[in-house]
Write a protein that holds these residues in place. Structure first.
Motif, PDB file in Angstrom:
ATOM      1  N   ALA A  54     -46.859  35.851 -53.613  1.00  0.00           N
ATOM      2  CA  ALA A  54     -47.501  35.108 -54.701  1.00  0.00           C
ATOM      3  C   ALA A  54     -47.365  33.614 -54.473  1.00  0.00           C
ATOM      4  CB  ALA A  54     -46.899  35.500 -56.047  1.00  0.00           C
ATOM      5  N   ARG A  55     -46.187  33.182 -54.075  1.00  0.00           N
ATOM      6  CA  ARG A  55     -45.997  31.750 -53.799  1.00  0.00           C
ATOM      7  C   ARG A  55     -46.857  31.293 -52.624  1.00  0.00           C
ATOM      8  NH1 ARG A  55     -41.484  32.952 -56.511  1.00  0.00           N
ATOM      9  NH2 ARG A  55     -40.440  31.288 -57.661  1.00  0.00           N
ATOM     10  N   LEU A  56     -46.863  32.078 -51.566  1.00  0.00           N
ATOM     11  CA  LEU A  56     -47.674  31.705 -50.406  1.00  0.00           C
ATOM     12  C   LEU A  56     -49.152  31.617 -50.770  1.00  0.00           C
ATOM     13  CD1 LEU A  56     -45.870  33.820 -47.669  1.00  0.00           C
ATOM     14  CD2 LEU A  56     -45.802  31.338 -47.935  1.00  0.00           C
ATOM     15  N   GLU A  57     -49.619  32.513 -51.609  1.00  0.00           N
ATOM     16  CA  GLU A  57     -51.020  32.484 -52.043  1.00  0.00           C
ATOM     17  C   GLU A  57     -51.296  31.294 -52.960  1.00  0.00           C
ATOM     18  OE1 GLU A  57     -54.120  34.393 -51.616  1.00  0.00           O
ATOM     19  OE2 GLU A  57     -52.917  34.454 -49.795  1.00  0.00           O
ATOM     20  N   MET A  58     -50.344  30.980 -53.843  1.00  0.00           N
ATOM     21  CA  MET A  58     -50.520  29.802 -54.706  1.00  0.00           C
ATOM     22  C   MET A  58     -50.552  28.526 -53.869  1.00  0.00           C
ATOM     23  SD  MET A  58     -48.410  30.426 -58.229  1.00  0.00           S
ATOM     24  CE  MET A  58     -47.055  31.394 -57.601  1.00  0.00           C
ATOM     25  N   TRP A  59     -49.707  28.461 -52.847  1.00  0.00           N
ATOM     26  CA  TRP A  59     -49.692  27.286 -51.983  1.00  0.00           C
ATOM     27  C   TRP A  59     -50.999  27.172 -51.198  1.00  0.00           C
ATOM     28  CZ3 TRP A  59     -44.227  28.398 -49.609  1.00  0.00           C
ATOM     29  CH2 TRP A  59     -43.257  28.251 -50.619  1.00  0.00           C
ATOM     30  N   ARG A  60     -51.498  28.312 -50.729  1.00  0.00           N
ATOM     31  CA  ARG A  60     -52.768  28.307 -49.999  1.00  0.00           C
ATOM     32  C   ARG A  60     -53.892  27.863 -50.919  1.00  0.00           C
ATOM     33  NH1 ARG A  60     -56.996  31.934 -48.643  1.00  0.00           N
ATOM     34  NH2 ARG A  60     -56.113  33.541 -49.978  1.00  0.00           N
ATOM     35  N   GLY A  61     -53.932  28.417 -52.126  1.00  0.00           N
ATOM     36  CA  GLY A  61     -54.961  28.032 -53.087  1.00  0.00           C
ATOM     37  C   GLY A  61     -54.858  26.571 -53.481  1.00  0.00           C
ATOM     38  N   SER A  62     -53.646  26.097 -53.731  1.00  0.00           N
ATOM     39  CA  SER A  62     -53.449  24.688 -54.088  1.00  0.00           C
ATOM     40  C   SER A  62     -53.873  23.771 -52.946  1.00  0.00           C
ATOM     41  CB  SER A  62     -51.983  24.427 -54.431  1.00  0.00           C
ATOM     42  OG  SER A  62     -51.604  25.158 -55.573  1.00  0.00           O
ATOM     43  N   SER A  63     -53.538  24.156 -51.724  1.00  0.00           N
ATOM     44  CA  SER A  63     -53.914  23.344 -50.568  1.00  0.00           C
ATOM     45  C   SER A  63     -55.428  23.248 -50.428  1.00  0.00           C
ATOM     46  CB  SER A  63     -53.312  23.926 -49.289  1.00  0.00           C
ATOM     47  OG  SER A  63     -51.913  23.922 -49.359  1.00  0.00           O
ATOM     48  N   GLN A  64     -56.111  24.342 -50.675  1.00  0.00           N
ATOM     49  CA  GLN A  64     -57.568  24.319 -50.587  1.00  0.00           C
ATOM     50  C   GLN A  64     -58.176  23.487 -51.704  1.00  0.00           C
ATOM     51  OE1 GLN A  64     -58.371  28.527 -50.327  1.00  0.00           O
ATOM     52  NE2 GLN A  64     -58.046  28.547 -48.112  1.00  0.00           N
ATOM     53  N   LEU A  65     -57.579  23.532 -52.887  1.00  0.00           N
ATOM     54  CA  LEU A  65     -58.053  22.684 -53.987  1.00  0.00           C
ATOM     55  C   LEU A  65     -57.791  21.208 -53.691  1.00  0.00           C
ATOM     56  CD1 LEU A  65     -56.960  24.808 -57.093  1.00  0.00           C
ATOM     57  CD2 LEU A  65     -59.273  24.506 -56.181  1.00  0.00           C
ATOM     58  N   ILE A  66     -56.673  20.909 -53.055  1.00  0.00           N
ATOM     59  CA  ILE A  66     -56.372  19.523 -52.681  1.00  0.00           C
ATOM     60  C   ILE A  66     -57.442  19.001 -51.731  1.00  0.00           C
ATOM     61  CG2 ILE A  66     -54.792  18.086 -51.312  1.00  0.00           C
ATOM     62  CD1 ILE A  66     -52.491  19.766 -52.585  1.00  0.00           C
ATOM     63  N   LEU A  67     -57.867  19.845 -50.791  1.00  0.00           N
ATOM     64  CA  LEU A  67     -58.901  19.410 -49.841  1.00  0.00           C
ATOM     65  C   LEU A  67     -60.214  19.065 -50.546  1.00  0.00           C
ATOM     66  CD1 LEU A  67     -58.301  21.912 -46.898  1.00  0.00           C
ATOM     67  CD2 LEU A  67     -57.722  19.473 -46.991  1.00  0.00           C
ATOM     68  N   GLU A  68     -60.467  19.708 -51.684  1.00  0.00           N
ATOM     69  CA  GLU A  68     -61.693  19.426 -52.430  1.00  0.00           C
ATOM     70  C   GLU A  68     -61.604  18.115 -53.212  1.00  0.00           C
ATOM     71  OE1 GLU A  68     -63.144  22.716 -54.780  1.00  0.00           O
ATOM     72  OE2 GLU A  68     -62.445  24.151 -53.279  1.00  0.00           O
ATOM     73  N   ARG A  69     -60.425  17.796 -53.736  1.00  0.00           N
ATOM     74  CA  ARG A  69     -60.240  16.572 -54.533  1.00  0.00           C
ATOM     75  C   ARG A  69     -58.915  15.900 -54.176  1.00  0.00           C
ATOM     76  NH1 ARG A  69     -61.763  18.434 -60.683  1.00  0.00           N
ATOM     77  NH2 ARG A  69     -63.832  19.269 -60.225  1.00  0.00           N
ATOM     78  N   PRO A  70     -58.791  15.359 -52.981  1.00  0.00           N
ATOM     79  CA  PRO A  70     -57.496  14.798 -52.565  1.00  0.00           C
ATOM     80  C   PRO A  70     -57.106  13.520 -53.296  1.00  0.00           C
ATOM     81  CG  PRO A  70     -59.158  14.379 -50.904  1.00  0.00           C
ATOM     82  CD  PRO A  70     -59.796  15.271 -51.931  1.00  0.00           C
ATOM     83  N   LEU A  71     -58.053  12.747 -53.732  1.00  0.00           N
ATOM     84  CA  LEU A  71     -57.726  11.459 -54.353  1.00  0.00           C
ATOM     85  C   LEU A  71     -57.488  11.567 -55.851  1.00  0.00           C
ATOM     86  CD1 LEU A  71     -60.214   9.129 -52.458  1.00  0.00           C
ATOM     87  CD2 LEU A  71     -57.790   9.526 -51.995  1.00  0.00           C
TER      88      LEU A  71
END
Length: 191
Positions: A54-71
């Motif tokens: 679950a943590r690994l999936e949350m981190w993967r999802g969060s990382s992908q969301l960061i790529l969409e709106r990094p600033l």
């Protein structure tokens, strides 16, 4: 510390950790083995949600969301909405949308508050670390002890924040701020 003291200290620490692992009463071996099994299942593509996967999936999802709106980040509610949407689309397990933080302080700050949030968090960690670390090898025993304590607070919170977002909670931020403030005041008064 001399090299022989450092080697002795590292050997003692390794012996302590090893003994904690081999003593069944501590439960350390069971926890470590469960974490390794969960990691193997996740890498193999098993769909069973464990604490680790679950943590690994949350981190993967969060990382992908960061790529969409990094600033700018997504904001608190925007993050949770985006994670729910990812679950509804089948990109990740749907149950992960119920979590309101990323279970990692760095990812949580960045995904919600963008680059300014990430920089603020890094300043919260590294400014006290830098201020206290300068006194670890100088001054009286009391001053050095307070410098070590002040250095350990950010190190501990960085460690805690690897697998849970402690600073996402008001109490977590309050405890961090109080510990740093009290130790800094004592450190500045020590001779």
């Amino acid at each position: 510390m001399s090299l022989s003291w450092r080697v002795t200290l590292i050997a003692a620490l390794m012996a302590l950790l090893g003994s904690l692992y081999v003593m069944p009463q501590t439960g350390v071996a069971t926890r470590v083995d469960n974490a390794i099994d969960s990691m193997r299942q996740y890498v193999a593509g098993d769909d069973e949600m464990t604490s680790v996967s679950a943590r690994l999936e949350m981190w993967r999802g969060s990382s992908q969301l960061i790529l969409e709106r990094p600033l700018t980040g997504w904001g608190g509610s925007g993050y949770q909405d985006a994670m729910r949407e990812r679950g509804a689309e089948g990109v990740q397990h749907p149950s992960l949308g119920r979590f309101w933080h990323a279970h990692n302080d760095v990812l949580d700050a960045w995904v919600k508050r963008g680059l300014p949030g990430l920089l603020a968090l890094l300043a919260l960690y590294f400014m006290p670390l830098w201020l206290f670390a300068r006194g670890v090898s100088a001054g009286s025993g009391e001053r050095r002890a307070l410098a070590v304590a002040g250095t350990l607070v950010p190190v501990a919170f960085i460690d805690f924040g690897l697998t849970y977002s402690f600073l996402a909670y008001p109490a977590g931020g309050l405890v961090y701020a109080l510990l740093i403030t009290i130790l800094w005041g004592l450190y500045r008064q020590a001779r």
